[in-house]
Every structure is written in structure tokens, then in C-alpha cells.
Design an enzyme around this catalytic site. Structure first.
Site, PDB file in Angstrom:
ATOM      1  CG  HIS A 188      -1.689   1.259   1.462  1.00 15.66           C
ATOM      2  ND1 HIS A 188      -3.042   1.354   1.257  1.00 15.66           N
ATOM      3  CD2 HIS A 188      -1.293   2.494   1.875  1.00 15.66           C
ATOM      4  CE1 HIS A 188      -3.450   2.586   1.510  1.00 15.66           C
ATOM      5  NE2 HIS A 188      -2.403   3.306   1.911  1.00 15.66           N
ATOM      6  CD  GLU A 189       1.909   3.678   3.718  1.00 17.14           C
ATOM      7  OE1 GLU A 189       2.262   4.718   3.135  1.00 17.14           O
ATOM      8  OE2 GLU A 189       0.879   3.620   4.400  1.00 17.14           O
ATOM      9  CG  HIS A 192       0.429   6.209  -0.807  1.00 19.18           C
ATOM     10  ND1 HIS A 192      -0.719   6.785  -1.301  1.00 19.18           N
ATOM     11  CD2 HIS A 192       0.079   5.651   0.386  1.00 19.18           C
ATOM     12  CE1 HIS A 192      -1.722   6.582  -0.447  1.00 19.18           C
ATOM     13  NE2 HIS A 192      -1.266   5.894   0.584  1.00 19.18           N
ATOM     14  CE1 TYR A 203      -3.548  10.130   0.506  1.00 22.24           C
ATOM     15  CE2 TYR A 203      -3.421  11.540   2.457  1.00 22.24           C
ATOM     16  CZ  TYR A 203      -3.529  10.285   1.883  1.00 22.24           C
ATOM     17  OH  TYR A 203      -3.613   9.176   2.697  1.00 22.24           O
ATOM     18  CD  GLU A 212      -4.948   6.164   1.695  1.00 21.64           C
ATOM     19  OE1 GLU A 212      -5.116   4.973   2.019  1.00 21.64           O
ATOM     20  OE2 GLU A 212      -3.867   6.740   1.804  1.00 21.64           O
ATOM     21  CG  ASP A 285      -8.948  10.406   6.469  1.00 14.47           C
ATOM     22  OD1 ASP A 285      -7.707  10.425   6.339  1.00 14.47           O
ATOM     23  OD2 ASP A 285      -9.677   9.519   5.984  1.00 14.47           O
ATOM     24  CG  HIS A 290      -7.040   6.886   5.227  1.00 16.21           C
ATOM     25  ND1 HIS A 290      -6.501   8.136   5.423  1.00 16.21           N
ATOM     26  CD2 HIS A 290      -5.997   6.068   4.956  1.00 16.21           C
ATOM     27  CE1 HIS A 290      -5.194   8.078   5.281  1.00 16.21           C
ATOM     28  NE2 HIS A 290      -4.852   6.840   4.987  1.00 16.21           N
TER      29      HIS A 290
HETATM   30 ZN   LIG Z   1      -2.378   5.326   2.223  1.00 16.99          ZN
END
Ligand SMILES: [Zn+2]
Length: 377
Positions: A188-189, A192, A203, A212, A285, A290
């Protein structure tokens, strides 16, 4: 991309991609602030204190990122992009200065530290999916070295991509375990990073939720690829194995059933919607990046399971084509992305089950009115 960029307001959704080399990066953590915020109010200080410290740390990092421009394209590289990853794992030794002490380089034998080995293997698994499935050579498609630091800070309840490298906390052991455990968290990271180098989705709001969602989709696909699971066999969870036994929950998010990953006295309930009917309007957020990511996440799940087989093949290819194809604006909304996936399905597979599966998937989450196909570009 961040609050400043968004304060400028929307201009147009066409051709507003920032100049290469001047891309703002986002501080992307796997655990969103609303979860840590809830946890920081727990009566039990052994739960609240690490959460509060993690929140404070992350808030500071977000501010730093907002004023820092990280080059999206590294300086000239001597070697041609390789089919092999170039990984380096560092031990932050429970401090916050990065990267820390180098503990394992590419090709080095395994460490005695399982966090180091999991990080090394997870970076490799992510590199491999993007290479084998899509022909992409590392995050930037130019062989970018993959660096990760483990044992970051004390009781740190998060993992993040800081625009240049991966960072993993050990978790507090009360709610969260070691963040190197789930391979999909790592993937996941790193995704990005792929998004940063391609569509560079801002974002905030729907483009942030798409950002996301890209990370959850490819995060889950890396895990499925590692385990050799078909769309039907996969658990479609993000962060399975990360929560301790005392938490009532199985993971951080579910693409199969958004909103069901956890429901816990201390953590609260998974707030993700699975359809536009339940879209959450919030200023928290980054506008619910998210939270509303559950909607495009579930669309991917619906498309992948309708097609069956390995989700990284046709469904993943269509999503990858849109993310990297150059037509996805940095401030795209869900409907823009949906339209492009229908077009990408047509471009790659023609009139057939792929295109109808994708269109039906978006209809299934409440995004309709997509043209049958748009002309080839
Ligand atoms: Zn993320």
C-alpha cells in the site's frame, strides 16, 4: 495534493498535471488519523499514550511535507532500469532520524531480525508484482532503489511512505503489532510512490480517496500474488495480522465489505462506505480519503470477482492502465476514474466481458451513467 494545493480551488480536471520534478509528496500513513484520534481518548493510558504520541508525530510530519517539495524524478541515474530490485533496509533503532543504520542490502543474507527480513521480502514482493504483471521497473519505472527503515520511534503505531522511503513502527503491542507484518500494508505504502510518479492524485477529497484506493487495490494484489490466490480465494483485507487479540476486528479495511473490518470499543467502528449512497462528507482525514476510498475499493472488488481468476491480471491491468496512462487528472473524481476504466477495458480488451464487468462494478457502488465506451485516444 495537500491543503495548500486544494486551497487554490479546482481549475479543470483536464491536463492539470504538475510539472515533473516539482511534485509535492504526501505524508501517507496506513493508519488514518481518525483511528488514532479515537484511540488517544481511551481511558487506559497504555492505549491512549502511544496513540497520542503517534498522532503528534504524524501531524508534525504532515506540516513538514506541506512545505517541502520532493523531487518526483530523481537525478540522472547511470544504470539502465533493472529487472532486479535494489533494496536497502535500515534500523532506525527506535529513533526518528531517518534512515538509520543500514542492516541489509540487496542480495545480503537474511538478518536475525524478522522485521528487517519482512521489510526486505515485502519490498521484493511489491517490485515483483509491478514488474511481472505490468512491466513496471520499480516505483518510478526507472529502477528507483527501494529503501525502508524498521523499528522507527517508540511504540509507533503507523507505517508511512515519506515521498522517498518506507518507514515502519513496531506498534504499541496493545492495539497494533509490528507494521512489517502485513505485506499489503507495505505494498500500500509503496503504491503511494507509484501514484506520486504517475497520476499524482491530489491527496484531498475524491482524488485523495482514489489515491488511497490505488494503494489498497495494489496492496491487496501484491498479497494475492504472493499467496497465489484467485479473486475468489483472497481475503481482500488491508492490514490483516496487524491488530492484537484484544481488538475486535480483523484488519484496517476490507475491499470486499467496506465498513466491516473492525468494530471495537477502543478503536471504534470501521467508517468506510461501500457505495455512493453512504458517501461521507467530512473535513477530517483530508476530506475522508481513508473513508470514501471504500467506494472505489469495492468497485475494484466487484470487477475482479466478476471476471474471476487472478485479480492482478485483467482487473488489475485495467486499473493500472488508468493510473499510469496519462489521462487521469490529478484532481479526478470517482466518476472520472470510472469512465477511464471503462475506456481502458475497451482499449485493451475490446467489446467484451471486461468492459461490462467494469461498468457493472461501478454501477454496483452507485456510479452510473458511464458511456458504454469512449473512443480510443
Ligand atoms: Zn495510504
Amino acid at each position: 495534493m495537500d491543503a495548500n494545493a486544494n486551497a487554490n480551488g479546482r481549475k479543470t480536471r483536464l491536463a492539470t498535471r504538475p510539472a515533473r520534478g516539482h511534485r509535492h509528496t504526501t505524508f501517507c500513513t496506513i493508519v488514518p488519523p481518525h483511528v488514532l484520534d479515537k484511540l488517544s481518548h481511551a481511558e487506559d493510558t497504555s492505549l491512549a499514550d502511544p496513540a497520542r504520541r503517534t498522532l503528534e508525530h504524524d501531524a508534525l510530519q504532515r506540516t513538514r511535507r506541506r512545505i517541502t517539495t520532493v523531487r518526483g524524478v530523481p537525478a540522472a541515474r547511470a544504470a539502465a532500469p533493472s529487472d532486479k530490485p535494489r533494496r536497502t533496509i535500515y534500523d532506525a533503532q527506535h529513533r526518528t532520524s531517518l534512515p538509520g543504520r543500514k542492516v541489509r542490502g540487496e542480495g545480503d543474507q537474511a538478518s536475525g531480525d524478522e522485521s528487517v527480513n519482512r521489510a526486505y521480502d515485502g519490498l521484493g514482493a511489491t517490485f515483483e508484482l509491478f514488474l511481472k504483471a505490468y512491466g513496471r521497473r520499480s516505483i518510478d519505472d526507472s529502477g528507483l532503489p527501494l529503501n525502508a527503515s524498521v523499528h522507527y520511534s517508540e511504540d509507533y503505531n503507523n507505517a508511512f511512505w515519506d515521498g522517498e522511503q518506507m518507514v515502519f513502527g513496531d506498534g504499541d503491542g496493545e492495539v497494533f503489532l509490528d507494521f512489517t507484518i502485513p505485506v499489503d500494508v507495505m505494498a500500500h505504502e509503496l503504491t503511494h510512490g507509484v501514484t506520486q510518479y504517475t497520476a499524482n492524485l491530489e491527496y484531498f477529497g475524491q482524488s485523495g480517496a482514489l489515491n488511497e484506493s490505488m494503494s489498497d487495490v495494489f496492496g491487496s494484489l501484491v498479497k494475492q500474488h504472493v499467496l497465489g490466490q484467485s479473486a475468489e480465494e483472497a481475503d481482500w483485507l488491508i492490514g490483516a495480522g496487524l491488530l492484537t487479540d484484544r481488538v475486535t476486528g480483523v484488519a484496517l479495511r476490507s475491499l470486499k465489505a467496506p465498513g466491516t473490518a473492525y468494530d471495537d470499543d477502543v478503536l471504534g467502528k470501521d467508517p468506510q462506505p461501500g457505495t455512493m449512497d453512504d458517501y461521507v462528507h467530512t473535513s477530517r482525514d483530508n476530506g475522508g480519503v481513508h473513508i470514501n476510498s471504500g467506494i472505489p475499493n469495492h468497485a475494484f472488488y466487484l470487477a475482479a470477482t466478476a471476471l474471476g481468476g487472478n485479480a492482478w491480471e485483467r482487473a488489475g491491468q485495467i486499473w493500472y492502465d488508468v493510473l499510469t496512462g496519462g489521462d487521469l487528472a490529478s484532481d479526478a473524481e470517482f466518476a472520472d476514474f470510472a469512465q477511464l476504466t471503462v475506456a481502458a477495458a475497451h482499449t485493451r480488451y475490446g467489446e467484451g466481458e471486461e468492459q461490462s464487468a467494469v461498468r457493472d462494478a461501478w454501477a454496483g457502488v452507485g456510479i452510473t451513467d458511464l458511456r458504454a465506451h469512449v473512443g480510443a485516444r
